[in-house]
Design a protein around this motif. Structure first.
Motif, short mmCIF file in Angstrom:
data_model
loop_
_atom_site.label_atom_id
_atom_site.label_comp_id
_atom_site.label_asym_id
_atom_site.label_seq_id
_atom_site.Cartn_x
_atom_site.Cartn_y
_atom_site.Cartn_z
N LYS A 58 0.82 -1.21 0.00
CA LYS A 58 0.00 0.00 0.00
C LYS A 58 0.86 1.27 0.00
O LYS A 58 2.00 1.28 0.46
N TYR A 59 0.24 2.34 -0.49
CA TYR A 59 0.87 3.66 -0.49
C TYR A 59 -0.10 4.66 0.14
O TYR A 59 -1.32 4.48 0.06
N ARG A 60 0.47 5.69 0.73
CA ARG A 60 -0.35 6.75 1.32
C ARG A 60 -0.12 8.02 0.50
O ARG A 60 1.01 8.50 0.39
N ILE A 61 -1.20 8.52 -0.08
CA ILE A 61 -1.13 9.79 -0.81
C ILE A 61 -1.77 10.87 0.05
O ILE A 61 -2.92 10.73 0.47
N ALA A 62 -1.03 11.91 0.33
CA ALA A 62 -1.54 13.02 1.15
C ALA A 62 -1.36 14.33 0.38
O ALA A 62 -0.29 14.60 -0.16
N ILE A 63 -2.42 15.12 0.36
CA ILE A 63 -2.40 16.38 -0.39
C ILE A 63 -2.53 17.57 0.57
O ILE A 63 -3.50 17.64 1.34
N GLU A 64 -1.55 18.48 0.52
CA GLU A 64 -1.57 19.69 1.36
C GLU A 64 -2.33 20.79 0.63
O GLU A 64 -2.00 21.12 -0.52
N ILE A 65 -3.31 21.37 1.30
CA ILE A 65 -4.19 22.34 0.65
C ILE A 65 -4.31 23.62 1.48
O ILE A 65 -4.48 23.56 2.70
N ASN A 66 -4.23 24.74 0.81
CA ASN A 66 -4.56 26.02 1.42
C ASN A 66 -5.96 26.39 0.93
O ASN A 66 -6.13 26.71 -0.26
N PRO A 67 -6.97 26.33 1.78
CA PRO A 67 -8.36 26.51 1.32
C PRO A 67 -8.65 27.88 0.75
O PRO A 67 -9.40 28.01 -0.22
N THR A 68 -8.08 28.92 1.34
CA THR A 68 -8.33 30.28 0.83
C THR A 68 -7.79 30.43 -0.59
O THR A 68 -8.44 31.00 -1.46
N GLU A 69 -6.58 29.91 -0.81
CA GLU A 69 -5.98 29.99 -2.13
C GLU A 69 -6.71 29.09 -3.14
O GLU A 69 -6.85 29.46 -4.31
N LEU A 70 -7.17 27.95 -2.67
CA LEU A 70 -7.87 27.03 -3.57
C LEU A 70 -9.15 27.66 -4.11
O LEU A 70 -9.45 27.56 -5.30
N ILE A 71 -9.89 28.31 -3.23
CA ILE A 71 -11.15 28.95 -3.64
C ILE A 71 -10.89 30.19 -4.49
O ILE A 71 -11.52 30.41 -5.52
N GLY A 72 -9.94 31.03 -4.02
CA GLY A 72 -9.68 32.30 -4.71
C GLY A 72 -8.79 32.17 -5.92
O GLY A 72 -8.69 33.12 -6.72
N GLU A 73 -8.08 31.04 -6.04
CA GLU A 73 -7.17 30.78 -7.15
C GLU A 73 -6.07 31.82 -7.24
O GLU A 73 -5.59 32.16 -8.33
N VAL A 74 -5.65 32.34 -6.07
CA VAL A 74 -4.57 33.31 -6.01
C VAL A 74 -3.86 33.17 -4.67
O VAL A 74 -4.47 32.80 -3.67
N ALA A 75 -2.55 33.44 -4.65
CA ALA A 75 -1.78 33.35 -3.42
C ALA A 75 -2.34 34.32 -2.39
O ALA A 75 -2.75 35.44 -2.72
N SER A 76 -2.38 33.90 -1.12
CA SER A 76 -3.03 34.72 -0.10
C SER A 76 -2.43 34.45 1.28
O SER A 76 -1.89 33.38 1.55
N ILE A 77 -2.54 35.44 2.18
CA ILE A 77 -2.15 35.25 3.58
C ILE A 77 -3.39 35.27 4.48
O ILE A 77 -3.28 35.21 5.71
N GLU A 78 -4.57 35.34 3.86
CA GLU A 78 -5.81 35.34 4.62
C GLU A 78 -6.13 33.94 5.12
O GLU A 78 -5.84 32.94 4.44
N LEU A 79 -6.74 33.86 6.28
CA LEU A 79 -7.14 32.58 6.84
C LEU A 79 -8.55 32.21 6.36
O LEU A 79 -9.37 33.09 6.11
N PHE A 80 -8.81 30.92 6.29
CA PHE A 80 -10.11 30.44 5.84
C PHE A 80 -11.15 30.59 6.95
O PHE A 80 -10.96 30.11 8.06
N ASP A 81 -12.22 31.29 6.64
CA ASP A 81 -13.34 31.49 7.56
C ASP A 81 -14.33 30.33 7.38
O ASP A 81 -14.81 30.09 6.28
N CYS A 82 -14.62 29.64 8.49
CA CYS A 82 -15.44 28.41 8.41
C CYS A 82 -16.94 28.69 8.34
O CYS A 82 -17.73 28.10 9.09
N SER A 83 -17.37 29.54 7.43
CA SER A 83 -18.79 29.77 7.23
C SER A 83 -19.35 28.67 6.35
O SER A 83 -18.62 27.99 5.63
N GLN A 84 -20.66 28.47 6.40
CA GLN A 84 -21.29 27.44 5.59
C GLN A 84 -21.07 27.71 4.10
O GLN A 84 -20.82 26.78 3.33
N GLU A 85 -21.16 28.96 3.71
CA GLU A 85 -20.95 29.33 2.31
C GLU A 85 -19.54 28.98 1.86
O GLU A 85 -19.33 28.43 0.77
N ASN A 86 -18.54 29.30 2.72
CA ASN A 86 -17.16 28.98 2.38
C ASN A 86 -16.91 27.48 2.30
O ASN A 86 -16.15 27.00 1.46
N LEU A 87 -17.54 26.73 3.23
CA LEU A 87 -17.37 25.28 3.22
C LEU A 87 -17.92 24.66 1.94
O LEU A 87 -17.32 23.73 1.37
#
Length: 344
Positions: A58-87
């Motif tokens: 077996k192999y373990r694949i792990a993916i590191e994700i920055n949620p703010t950048e993933l949604i905005g598609e741009v580099a960011s220093i903002e933290l992800f706000d856990c609102s229902q809309e953002n989720l």
């Protein structure tokens, strides 16, 4: 509330071949590990980590994700706000990204698990450098190892990391965009990196299959507040003279007041809280009388606990941090970072 997170799954070698083809990467293991940094060439997915499990196919694949950048598609220093809309936006963007790599990796097709989550809070202050200096002199919790890093208070154990640091200092050492470095000026961040989510999932009664179960503001606040209290002593920062004034106003016997003042001076002369404990262990001349004569490991442990309890009862509970402001800072008082980080 969230800086980055990691999802992981166990799979066979066919998935590794699939990644090589789709990412056009030559996956080579160093030992049993391979790290692919910036695999998609765009913000959001920081890295893909592949581990070859010992004594297994077996192999373990792990993916590191920055949620703010993933949604905005741009580099960011903002933290992800856990609102229902953002989720909802995050789940949609994450699934689209996994399908982009290959449809077989989609959230609906694979048993992904949340393997790591980095909770964080931050605020702007002109005293960010001073905070990092003061906090780096604080205690190191039991079972944690303190690492000396400029511009940071970094403590780690097997299952977690704590990092209180200057975002500006951190980003100055990277090749990130100039505009982000400018935004990071005077930014203080307190971060708890949970490397094993099982404990938190169990504590908050969340099923392991619930990939976003820990993405809640109340959980982030509670976890960060607890870890802040463990790694950074409560109480505001004062110069020696200002702290003495407060001690002398306490409703304590004069002898107790003098011991409190001696302890403050002792920690200051030692240079840090860990250094003070080391001085107690070695029986240094600078150690106040009530905490001397550690002639064995057993007696040191007793004196160490006595010292920690004294600091908690006579300084922290009185609102005085045991780490003193340096005179050269020209500041008489500095509030604890907890007052800026947490909701009252």
């Amino acid at each position: 509330m969230i800086d980055t997170f990691e999802i992981a799954l166990l799979t066979g070698y066919s998935a590794i071949n699939l990644l090589e083809t789709e990412l056009e990467e030559d996956i080579r293991f160093k030992g049993n590990f391979c790290k692919i940094i910036d695999p998609l060439g765009k913000p959001g997915v920081r890295a893909i980590n592949i581990t070859r499990l010992k004594n297994s196919k077996k192999y373990r694949i792990a993916i590191e994700i920055n949620p703010t950048e993933l949604i905005g598609e741009v580099a960011s220093i903002e933290l992800f706000d856990c609102s229902q809309e953002n989720l909802e936006s995050l789940e949609k963007a994450l699934n689209a990204t996994l399908e982009y790599i290959h449809p077989e990796l989609a959230l609906t097709n694979e048993k992904w698990k949340l393997s790591r989550i980095d909770f964080a809070l931050q605020f702007y202050t002109s005293h960010v450098e001073l905070y990092t200096i003061l906090e780096s002199k604080g205690p190191i919790p039991y079972r944690f190892k303190g690492l000396q890093m400029s511009g940071s208070t970094y403590n780690k154990c097997k299952s977690s990391r704590i990092n209180a640091y200057s975002k500006q200092d951190q980003m100055s050492k990277t090749n990130c965009p100039v505009n982000l470095k400018e935004k990071a000026k005077d930014l203080y961040r307190f971060e708890y990196q949970c490397l094993n989510t099982d404990y938190l999932l169990k504590k908050y009664n969340i099923e392991k299959s619930n990939l976003f179960g820990l993405f809640r503001e109340d959980i982030a606040q509670a976890v960060l507040k607890r870890q802040h209290g463990r790694h950074i002593k409560t109480g505001d920062y004062y110069t020696y003279n200002e702290a003495v004034k407060l001690v002398m106003k306490m409703k304590k016997q004069e002898r107790s007041k003098q011991t409190v003042i001696e302890v403050l001076k002792f920690i200051e002369v030692s240079g840090s809280f860990p250094n003070a404990l080391q001085a107690i262990e070695t029986g240094a001349e600078s150690v106040p009388d009530p905490f001397r004569d550690a002639n064995s490991q057993c007696s040191y442990n007793t004196l160490k606990e006595k010292f920690n309890e004294f600091v908690r009862e006579h300084l922290c509970k009185a609102g005085i941090n045991p780490i003193l402001l340096p005179v050269e800072s020209n500041i008489l008082f500095l509030p604890n970072t907890s007052t800026k980080l947490f909701i009252a």
